[in-house]
Design an enzyme around this catalytic site. Structure first.
Site, PDB file in Angstrom:
ATOM      1  CG  HIS A 162     -26.906   4.744  29.930  1.00  0.00           C
ATOM      2  ND1 HIS A 162     -26.999   4.273  31.217  1.00  0.00           N
ATOM      3  CD2 HIS A 162     -25.872   5.617  29.930  1.00  0.00           C
ATOM      4  CE1 HIS A 162     -26.087   4.860  31.969  1.00  0.00           C
ATOM      5  NE2 HIS A 162     -25.382   5.684  31.213  1.00  0.00           N
ATOM      6  CD  GLU A 216     -24.571  11.277  -1.175  1.00  0.00           C
ATOM      7  OE1 GLU A 216     -25.784  11.140  -1.325  1.00  0.00           O
ATOM      8  OE2 GLU A 216     -24.051  12.382  -0.896  1.00  0.00           O
ATOM      9  CE  LYS A 255     -22.535  20.775  -7.457  1.00  0.00           C
ATOM     10  NZ  LYS A 255     -21.588  19.708  -7.136  1.00  0.00           N
ATOM     11  N   GLY A 267     -21.492  18.126  -3.164  1.00  0.00           N
ATOM     12  CA  GLY A 267     -22.438  18.498  -2.110  1.00  0.00           C
ATOM     13  C   GLY A 267     -21.928  18.190  -0.714  1.00  0.00           C
ATOM     14  NE  ARG A 268     -19.965  12.089  -1.120  1.00  0.00           N
ATOM     15  CZ  ARG A 268     -20.407  12.040  -2.380  1.00  0.00           C
ATOM     16  NH1 ARG A 268     -21.490  12.711  -2.711  1.00  0.00           N
ATOM     17  NH2 ARG A 268     -19.783  11.339  -3.300  1.00  0.00           N
ATOM     18  CD  GLU A 279     -36.095  15.526  -1.343  1.00  0.00           C
ATOM     19  OE1 GLU A 279     -35.618  16.198  -2.282  1.00  0.00           O
ATOM     20  OE2 GLU A 279     -35.949  14.290  -1.248  1.00  0.00           O
ATOM     21  CE  LYS A 324     -31.769  12.956  -5.990  1.00  0.00           C
ATOM     22  NZ  LYS A 324     -30.756  13.830  -6.567  1.00  0.00           N
TER      23      LYS A 324
HETATM   24  C1  G6Q Z   1     -23.913  15.252  -1.767  1.00  0.00           C
HETATM   25  C2  G6Q Z   1     -25.079  14.911  -2.545  1.00  0.00           C
HETATM   26  C3  G6Q Z   1     -26.404  15.356  -1.984  1.00  0.00           C
HETATM   27  C4  G6Q Z   1     -26.768  16.802  -2.292  1.00  0.00           C
HETATM   28  C5  G6Q Z   1     -28.268  16.971  -2.036  1.00  0.00           C
HETATM   29  C6  G6Q Z   1     -28.719  18.387  -2.229  1.00  0.00           C
HETATM   30  O1  G6Q Z   1     -22.783  15.025  -2.080  1.00  0.00           O
HETATM   31  O2  G6Q Z   1     -24.881  15.312  -3.847  1.00  0.00           O
HETATM   32  O3  G6Q Z   1     -26.506  15.147  -0.612  1.00  0.00           O
HETATM   33  O4  G6Q Z   1     -26.008  17.677  -1.513  1.00  0.00           O
HETATM   34  O5  G6Q Z   1     -28.968  16.108  -2.868  1.00  0.00           O
HETATM   35  O6  G6Q Z   1     -28.500  18.807  -3.544  1.00  0.00           O
HETATM   36  P1  G6Q Z   1     -28.687  20.304  -3.938  1.00  0.00           P
HETATM   37  O7  G6Q Z   1     -27.682  21.127  -3.197  1.00  0.00           O
HETATM   38  O8  G6Q Z   1     -28.465  20.370  -5.422  1.00  0.00           O
HETATM   39  O9  G6Q Z   1     -30.088  20.714  -3.567  1.00  0.00           O
END
Ligand code: G6Q
Length: 546
Positions: A384, A353, A206, A267-268, A212, A512
């Site tokens: 198990h 989250e 996003k 994001g989620r 990462e 972070k």
């Molecule tokens: C979700 C969070 C988080 C996000 C990641 C990736 O709700 O905001 O999991 O999706 O940190 O972020 P980017 O899509 O910006 O790389």
């Protein structure tokens, strides 16, 4: 809105809890032959059975009154009307617009969003068709066979989970990979499986700044350019999903090959947006639309059904019942469907989250417990491994059982055995085994006297452990869409009751920031700064020669 524990109904719920806590589900079932019928609902091909919950006829009306006093219907309207309910980030929360298949007009800041949503869907359809039909070729003219999504968190868990879940609908000539971890091991073993000439990378971020993802993306880019010996190859092997056009073009991806989404998609909550591009490539747009249709049907149900019949509301309130009245800190997702093996990870992010918060919408510390510690895994394997604690441990862990009535792999007795186990475990958690039953069993095995008495306490199962069974005929895109939207709204319902903002995630920031400070110190570019003795000791250990 005031704190939930100040709402008039809260005390009534506490008093009701004191009565219900004394009751055993065994007795509630014995006393009411209609319990299953009364406490279960169908939603298309989905059956939601909440009869194995520690509730009486008085419980749901009280919980629904809690939702009313917390103004849930008003909050649902606010969300669906695009109000900025994510107040700490000044954003609307409109993942429902991404699957608004009826095209009901939805506005953000006076702007209609549906034309843009539909335009991006069309862009995704065209691109996915080109890949699937072999019209989009790699730099050397080869068809795309491996698709590598590089993303993390919300830009990874959703598309990965859906691609796995709907594998029977996927294109068998495509191999889907998901690289998320910055540990070089992850990208290394994925690249080792890929042929550079026929690999497409989808960089899903996003912000297009996530450390990462950008690290993995640059590694993939360097690999491709080295293997194909030409910078120009990047154009045919990299596309991006982002809200950051400048970042995408700086990376070297033509913005014509960028799939856009918007700040009102968290994001989620983003698998329904262009973040779902790997899903569209793998399953085809028609199946993706079915997924959206399933979610839209649940959205409409959530928006319009009375609270008494409203599945996300009922499930959300049952969660609150255990967390705040029974003191259950944890909930578990038990999946009897191998295709859904990544669902627990996905739900963990969605729930933890969203509702792992302790400051309410008024900026005050919340006075009650909020989001549960959510975990889970494949149910049959778990039997198990960790089920011992569920049956006889000291913690009350309400569980969700998920299972398909029919399998796409009808091999011998596999599916009947799988289902028998799912049914048996939910039953066992609920009924338990009394001391008298355990005694009779031991006697039958020939034990008596001191030997029997010594073993007896270990053989008793208290039962009374609640569960929801979410069974579906088959795991179709439509069913999956409804199921996921149901969980999303359930989380929202709980956030409303606790008066917290389920849509920000400030708790991920501190780590972070500190990692950015430590990185140059670790690389020796800067002397180790001001840290506690433990962090300094660990840095020194990492810097010691190999
Ligand atoms: C979700 C969070 C988080 C996000 C990641 C990736 O709700 O905001 O999991 O999706 O940190 O972020 P980017 O899509 O910006 O790389």
């Amino acid at each position: 809105m005031s704190a939930p524990s100040n709402l008039p109904v809260w005390q009534a719920l506490q008093a009701h809890y004191a009565e219900v806590a004394q009751l055993h589900l065994r007795e509630l079932f014995a006393a009411d032959p209609d319990r299953f019928t009364r406490f279960s609902r169908y939603f298309g091909d989905l059956l939601v059975d909440f009869s194995k919950h520690r509730i009486t006829d008085d419980t749901l009306p009280l919980l629904i009154e809690l939702a009313r006093q917390a103004q849930l219907p008003e909050w649902i309207d606010r969300a669906f009307n695009g109000e900025m309910i994510n107040h700490t980030e000044q954003r609307s929360v409109l993942h429902i617009a991404l699957r608004n298949r009826s095209n009901r007009p939805i506005q953000v800041k006076g702007q209609e969003v549906m034309p843009e949503v539909n335009a991006v869907l069309e862009h995704m359809r065209k691109f996915a068709d080109q890949i699937r039909r072999g019209k989009w070729r790699g730099h050397t003219g080869k068809r795309i066979r491996d698709v590598v999504n590089i993303g993390i968190g919300g830009s990874d868990l959703g598309p990965k989970m859906v691609c796995q879940a709907l594998e029977p609908f996927g294109d068998p000539t495509l191999r889907m990979h998901f690289v998320s971890n910055v540990d070089g091991a992850h990208i290394s073993y994925v690249l080792a499986e890929c042929d550079p000439e026929s690999t497409l990378f989808i960089i899903a971020s996003k912000t297009f700044t996530t450390q990462e993802t950008m690290t993995n993306a640059h590694t993939a880019r360097a690999w491709l350019v080295k293997e194909l010996g030409d910078e120009a190859a990047v154009a045919r092997h990299f596309v991006a999903v982002s809200t950051n056009a400048a970042g995408v073009s700086q990376f070297g991806i033509d913005t014509a090959n960028m799939f856009e989404f918007w700040d009102w998609v968290g994001g989620r909550y983003s698998l329904w947006s262009a973040i779902g591009l790997p899903i569209v490539v793998y399953l085809g747009m028609d199946h993706f639309i079915e997924l959206l249709d399933g979610a839209h049907a649940m959205d409409e149900h959530f928006r319009t059904a009375p609270l008494e019949e409203n599945l996300p509301a009922i499930l959300g309130l049952l969660g609150v019942w255990y967390i705040d009245f029974f003191g259950a800190a944890s909930q578990v997702t038990l999946v009897y469907d191998d295709y859904l093996r990544s669902l627990p990870d996905y739900l963990q992010q969605l729930d933890m989250e969203s509702n792992g918060k302790s400051i309410d919408r008024a900026g005050q510390a919340v006075k009650v417990n909020t989001g549960p510690i959510l975990w889970g895994g494949l149910g049959n394997n778990g039997q198990h491994a960790f089920y011992q604690l569920l049956h006889q441990g000291t913690h009350l862990v309400p569980s969700d059982f998920l299972a398909p009535a029919h399998s796409p792999n009808p091999i011998g007795d596999h599916h009947a055995i799988l289902l028998a186990n799912a049914l048996a475990q939910a039953e066992a958690l609920m009924v338990g085994k009394t001391e008298a039953q355990a005694r009779a069993e031991l006697e039958k095995q020939g034990l008596s006297g001191e030997a029997l008495e010594k073993l007896l306490p270990y053989k008793v199962f208290p039962g009374n452990r609640p569960s929801t069974s979410l069974f579906y005929r088959r795991l179709t895109p439509q069913v999956l869409g409804s199921l996921l939207a149901m969980y999303e709204h359930k989380v929202f319902v709980q956030g409303v009751v606790w008066n917290i903002n389920s849509f920000d995630q400030w708790g991920v920031e501190l780590g972070k920031q500190l990692a950015n400070a430590i990185l140059p110190e670790l690389k020796g570019e800067r002397p180790a700064g001001e840290h506690d003795a433990s962090t300094l000791g660990l840095i020194a250990f990492c810097q010691a020669p190999d």
